[in-house]
Structures are given as structure tokens and as C-alpha cells.
Write a protein that holds these residues in place. Structure first.
Motif, PDB file in Angstrom:
ATOM      1  N   LYS A 248      38.173  35.985  54.333  1.00 57.92           N
ATOM      2  CA  LYS A 248      38.261  34.613  53.840  1.00 57.92           C
ATOM      3  C   LYS A 248      37.331  34.338  52.665  1.00 57.92           C
ATOM      4  CE  LYS A 248      39.634  32.833  58.383  1.00 57.92           C
ATOM      5  NZ  LYS A 248      39.339  31.848  59.457  1.00 57.92           N
ATOM      6  N   THR A 249      36.929  35.389  51.954  1.00 50.48           N
ATOM      7  CA  THR A 249      36.105  35.220  50.752  1.00 50.48           C
ATOM      8  C   THR A 249      36.624  36.180  49.692  1.00 50.48           C
ATOM      9  OG1 THR A 249      34.460  36.950  51.183  1.00 50.48           O
ATOM     10  CG2 THR A 249      34.114  34.803  52.236  1.00 50.48           C
ATOM     11  N   GLN A 250      36.063  36.079  48.495  1.00 53.96           N
ATOM     12  CA  GLN A 250      36.340  37.036  47.432  1.00 53.96           C
ATOM     13  C   GLN A 250      35.151  37.972  47.238  1.00 53.96           C
ATOM     14  OE1 GLN A 250      38.601  35.513  43.923  1.00 53.96           O
ATOM     15  NE2 GLN A 250      38.160  33.494  44.780  1.00 53.96           N
ATOM     16  N   TYR A 251      34.394  38.195  48.304  1.00 54.24           N
ATOM     17  CA  TYR A 251      33.221  39.048  48.248  1.00 54.24           C
ATOM     18  C   TYR A 251      33.568  40.434  48.781  1.00 54.24           C
ATOM     19  CZ  TYR A 251      30.998  34.456  47.873  1.00 54.24           C
ATOM     20  OH  TYR A 251      30.651  33.188  47.497  1.00 54.24           O
ATOM     21  N   VAL A 278      32.382  36.749  43.561  1.00 54.93           N
ATOM     22  CA  VAL A 278      33.239  36.097  42.577  1.00 54.93           C
ATOM     23  C   VAL A 278      32.961  34.603  42.583  1.00 54.93           C
ATOM     24  CG1 VAL A 278      35.612  35.632  41.867  1.00 54.93           C
ATOM     25  CG2 VAL A 278      35.009  37.866  42.832  1.00 54.93           C
ATOM     26  N   PHE A 279      32.662  34.064  41.380  1.00 53.71           N
ATOM     27  CA  PHE A 279      32.435  32.643  41.209  1.00 53.71           C
ATOM     28  C   PHE A 279      33.334  32.155  40.076  1.00 53.71           C
ATOM     29  CE2 PHE A 279      28.463  34.649  42.551  1.00 53.71           C
ATOM     30  CZ  PHE A 279      28.210  33.974  43.737  1.00 53.71           C
ATOM     31  N   GLY A 285      27.719  41.584  40.295  1.00 54.19           N
ATOM     32  CA  GLY A 285      27.505  42.745  41.145  1.00 54.19           C
ATOM     33  C   GLY A 285      26.022  43.075  41.242  1.00 54.19           C
ATOM     34  N   VAL A 286      25.571  43.411  42.446  1.00 57.94           N
ATOM     35  CA  VAL A 286      24.180  43.786  42.686  1.00 57.94           C
ATOM     36  C   VAL A 286      24.191  45.042  43.551  1.00 57.94           C
ATOM     37  CG1 VAL A 286      21.954  43.096  43.629  1.00 57.94           C
ATOM     38  CG2 VAL A 286      23.444  41.378  42.585  1.00 57.94           C
ATOM     39  N   SER A 303      30.492  40.082  34.700  1.00 57.55           N
ATOM     40  CA  SER A 303      31.678  40.060  33.847  1.00 57.55           C
ATOM     41  C   SER A 303      32.402  38.740  34.037  1.00 57.55           C
ATOM     42  CB  SER A 303      32.624  41.233  34.167  1.00 57.55           C
ATOM     43  OG  SER A 303      33.075  41.152  35.514  1.00 57.55           O
ATOM     44  N   GLY A 304      33.033  38.293  32.971  1.00 57.37           N
ATOM     45  CA  GLY A 304      33.759  37.036  33.023  1.00 57.37           C
ATOM     46  C   GLY A 304      34.360  36.723  31.676  1.00 57.37           C
TER      47      GLY A 304
END
Length: 494
Positions: A248-251, A278-279, A285-286, A303-304
Motif C-alpha cells: 500500500k505504498t510506493q516504497y 517516492v514523493f 534513494g538511501v 531523481s525527478g
């Protein structure tokens, strides 16, 4: 009745997709396709892509949910063949005045007419759901090659009469003829559980980093990006990768176990981990990498896009100590190491493309804290090693020093690169590209121009000059001018 109509419509849609000619890529990741799962799902473009076989496909439907499941148990085999004939000339030190300019022009340092014949073959097997077997193999001309080098012989391996003469052992030249020019590029298996954890084990390329010309955050792959060919695949190591999708996330979380493939000792197994968040239109990324007796590295990637038009990327790397061997710029080129000092690497870049003008631009700056601020010592070692190779002196001590220099990749600290591509000049059969790089620490510049013309369906011509030049009178490089003319003859994917 509505459910039956919906089911019929989806079956017709899948049939229409399968009727198109497959034009997908040669490799794909498990998590990109998700392999269906334990429950049936609507047929998506990912499930009906080119990696799915036309034959041996079964469709199952459930009238209660009006959904479809797509399955294929067939083996897919494919590949590509590249066939080129290239003419290349290089004139060394062209910017120094010559006593006989005509003679210098008629006697270039390099004059080659070289055929390039390379092929790759891959297989992609899906024997059961949630399992993938993949392999990719490379073949290149000349199909047999000669390997030259040196073998180290320890003191204890020498006859007693020679041990006193060579207390540190010696290096003996070694030559192997007729070695097949063959490489296993990738060989791995994918499997998953519950559509949450995805595993990959084997030799495969790792997609770390966001950089285009340079990627210091890519601390896992064996090969680095070639700035002149930034889109080429990089060679990856043997690893066990675990990809965990946070429900349920984009992580996402990526875990890597990298066994040492030289000594196979457990204590030299490396580990790496990365988390992605993702925001909106941005991804952060870490992560980190660690191996016993090596400098640990911590990385960040970003990135974006800006206004949805300009793609932006950045990377940062922190390491405590360096794993490289450095050399002082003295008479003996004294080697030394640095273990208790922080090192930093960073890069920032962006790209922009315009569909109306068929133009693409990319730019990147790279700071390499591991490199030399003054590269004179590295330049001298490189010159000596090149001279030793030309004379086939494969036991020269400079070759070992050059290995340490080459292991750094970029031996300087500051780099700038950009490219401009025009993908349509009047017609889509005519394109042009400009690549520019400034190696600021080395005081060297590189400019390449290429004009590409698709003469007809199976023949394409590419031509253009290559200029390397000193950026200052203090530069070690004297530069060169090259000219390339190549023809792609046939070839393609199958």
C-alpha cells in the motif's frame, strides 16, 4: 450478461495484442512483470508484452469477477547480431607545428579497417508461475583471441638455487593462444512470494544510481558507464538480490548479498542495501555497501522532473577511507594508501527532450573525491605502461601500477559532460550527435561529432571526427584528431 460481454471483450483485446509483432527488450526484471500472483488479475500491458509467447498461451476466466489469468510455459530464445565495417584514422599530437605537415598527415598513428561482428543470445524460460530462468551470452569477432600477461612465481616455488637471487619471487610472461572470445553476460533465476518479496540469484546487472554519464552511487556493478556510450549495458556481479515491496505504498527495499568470487572466503562476502521512497514526481534513494577490510560506502540518489519537462538527477557518496593505491609524484613514484580519512563523491545533472524539434540534451557534473587533484604521477605511470605493452614487455613493474590507476576509473577529480542529439534532420533517416567532455583535473577536452544516415533498411552509415586536446599548456596530453567512417550492414534482433 454484462460480465460475459466484459469477459469476451477482454479476450478479444488480448488476442489483438498477441497478433502484433513482438518488439520488446531482451531482458526484464521479475518485479516489472510481477509474474501474475496467486490470484487472477486483469490482463495488463505488462502481462501482454513482447516477452509473453504467442504460442502455448492459456486464458482462464471467472464469470463472477470477469477477470482473466494469462499463463505461458514456453521457452523464449532470442538475441541480436551487430555487423559493422569501420574505417578509423588517428593523428597524434596534431596541434604542434610539424616540419613536414604532409608526411605527418599521410602517416597517421592509427589506420584501421576493422570489421565488427558481435552477437548475443539469450533464453527466457517460465516453467511455472512466479519462476523465471534467464541467461545471456556474448560472442565477438575475432572469435579467438590471444591473452598476454604475467604469472607471479613465489620464492618457495623457485628452485633452491634461484631463491637467493629472487627473494621476492619473480614474474614470468605468459601467453595463451586461441582463447574463445565468449562471455556469459547474465545468468540468473527470479522467484517471488506473495507479490511482496522478489528474489534474484545469479550474475546480473544491478540498477543502482541515477547518473547518465557518471554514476558514483553504482558501487556494485563490475563495469562503469562509458560516457561516450552511456546507454550500454554494464556488467554485473554474482549476487542474491531481495526486493521487498512495502504494501500500500510506493516504497521499496533492495537487499544484496555479494559473495567473493575470487577467494570464495565467507568473510569477504559483501552486503548492500537500499531504500527507495517516492514523493510525487520525485524518488529518493538511501543505501550503503560494506565488505570486510574495505572502505564502507553510504549513498543517496535523487531523481525527478521540473515542470514535467526537465529530468533532474543527483547522487552523493560518502566513504571512510579509500581502497585504491596512490602514487607520489617523485622520482620513484612511491605508492601509498589512505585508510582513515573521509572521501566524498557527488554528481548533478539533467536532461531535456523536445518531441516537436526531435532534440535531446543531457548535462552532468561529477566530483570524484577519490581521484588525484594533480594527475602527473598517474600520467607518468600510464605512459610507461603503454610503452611496455607496445614492446610486449608484460613483466614491466609499471603494468601493476597501471592496474591500480585503471581500477580508479576516473583518476581526476572534476568532470563535465554534455550531449546534444538531433534525431531528425529533414528526415528521420538522418540524425546527428555532439558529445563533449572536460576532464578538468587532467586539463583535457574531448569532442566527438557524428552524422548518421540510414541509407536503406539494412545499411546505415555513421561518420564524424573526434578531437582530444589540452585545456592548458600545463596539460600532460598533446591531444589527437581522429576520423571514423562506419557502416552497419544488416544485423538486428530476433
Amino acid at each position: 450478461m454484462k460480465k460475459i460481454i466484459a469477459l469476451f471483450f477482454m479476450m478479444m483485446l488480448v488476442s489483438a495484442v498477441f497478433a502484433q509483432e513482438a518488439a520488446g527488450t531482451e531482458t526484464g526484471s521479475l518485479e516489472d512483470e510481477l509474474f501474475g500472483g496467486d490470484t487472477e488479475a486483469l490482463v495488463t500491458p505488462e502481462q501482454a508484452n513482447a516477452e509473453t509467447q504467442k504460442d502455448g498461451v492459456s486464458l482462464t476466466g471467472d464469470l463472477k469477477t470477469a477477470t482473466l489469468a494469462l499463463e505461458s510455459n514456453k521457452l523464449r530464445i532470442g538475441g541480436s547480431l551487430n555487423a559493422e565495417l569501420g574505417l578509423k584514422y588517428v593523428w597524434a599530437d596534431p596541434y604542434t607545428k610539424k616540419n613536414d605537415a604532409k608526411k605527418a598527415f599521410l602517416n597517421p598513428e592509427v589506420a584501421q579497417l576493422r570489421p565488427t561482428i558481435g552477437a548475443n543470445l539469450f533464453f527466457d524460460a517460465r516453467p511455472v508461475q512466479d519462476l523465471k530462468l534467464y541467461g545471456k551470452f556474448l560472442f565477438e569477432f575475432p572469435f579467438e583471441k590471444n591473452l598476454n600477461g604475467a604469472a607471479s612465481i613465489g620464492k618457495e616455488q623457485l628452485p633452491p638455487a634461484l631463491q637467493g637471487l629472487f627473494p621476492n619471487g619473480l614474474a614470468a610472461p605468459v601467453s595463451v593462444n586461441g582463447s574463445p572470445n565468449f562471455k556469459i553476460w547474465e545468468m540468473y533465476t527470479d522467484f517471488s512470494t506473495k507479490d511482496i518479496a522478489f528474489f534474484r540469484f545469479g550474475k546480473h546487472t544491478v540498477k543502482w544510481g541515477t547518473g547518465y554519464f557518471y554514476s558514483p552511487a553504482d558501487v556494485i556493478n563490475i563495469s562503469r558507464i562509458d560516457p561516450q556510450k552511456p546507454t550500454e549495458d554494464r556488467e554485473g556481479p554474482v549476487s542474491l538480490r531481495t526486493h521487498i515491496v512495502i504494501p500500500k505504498t510506493q516504497y521499496n527495499i533492495w537487499l544484496y548479498l555479494l559473495p567473493d568470487t575470487e577467494t570464495f572466503k565467507p568473510q569477504y562476502t559483501a552486503g548492500a542495501a537500499k531504500a527507495e521512497f517516492v514523493f510525487g514526481d520525485w524518488e529518493l534513494g538511501v543505501g550503503g555497501w560494506y565488505r570486510y577490510e574495505k572502505a564502507p560506502r553510504f549513498i543517496t540518489t535523487l531523481s525527478g522532473s521540473i515542470a514535467g519537462k526537465v529530468a533532474v538527477f543527483a547522487e552523493g557518496v560518502f566513504a571512510w577511507g579509500s581502497d585504491y593505491t596512490y602514487y607520489k609524484n617523485d622520482a620513484t613514484l612511491t605508492p601509498y594508501t589512505v585508510k582513515n580519512k573521509p572521501f566524498f563523491q557527488a554528481t548533478l545533472g539533467g536532461s531535456y527532450s523536445n518531441a516537436d524539434s526531435h532534440t535531446m540534451l543531457a548535462f552532468q557534473y561529477y566530483y570524484n573525491g577519490f581521484g588525484y587533484a594533480n594527475t602527473k604521477a598517474a600520467d607518468n605511470i600510464t605512459d610507461t605502461a603503454v610503452a611496455a605493452l607496445k614492446s610486449q614487455n608484460f613483466t614491466d613493474p609499471s603494468l601493476k601500477k597501471y592496474e591500480n590507476i585503471a581500477a580508479m576509473g576516473n583518476r581526476g577529480q572534476h568532470y563535465i559532460a554534455f550531449t546534444i542529439s538531433q534525431n531528425k534532420i529533414g528526415t528521420e533517416d538522418l540524425t546527428a550527435n555532439l558529445f563533449q567532455q572536460f576532464a578538468i583535473s587532467e586539463l583535457e577536452g574531448l569532442t566527438t561529432l557524428s552524422l548518421n544516415w540510414k541509407i536503406f533498411k539494412f545499411v546505415q552509415m555513421s561518420t564524424g571526427p573526434i578531437f582530444s586536446y589540452p585545456l592548458s599548456p600545463a596539460s600532460h596530453s598533446k591531444g589527437s584528431i581522429g576520423y571514423n567512417l562506419s557502416f552497419k550492414l544488416g544485423g538486428g534482433k530476433f
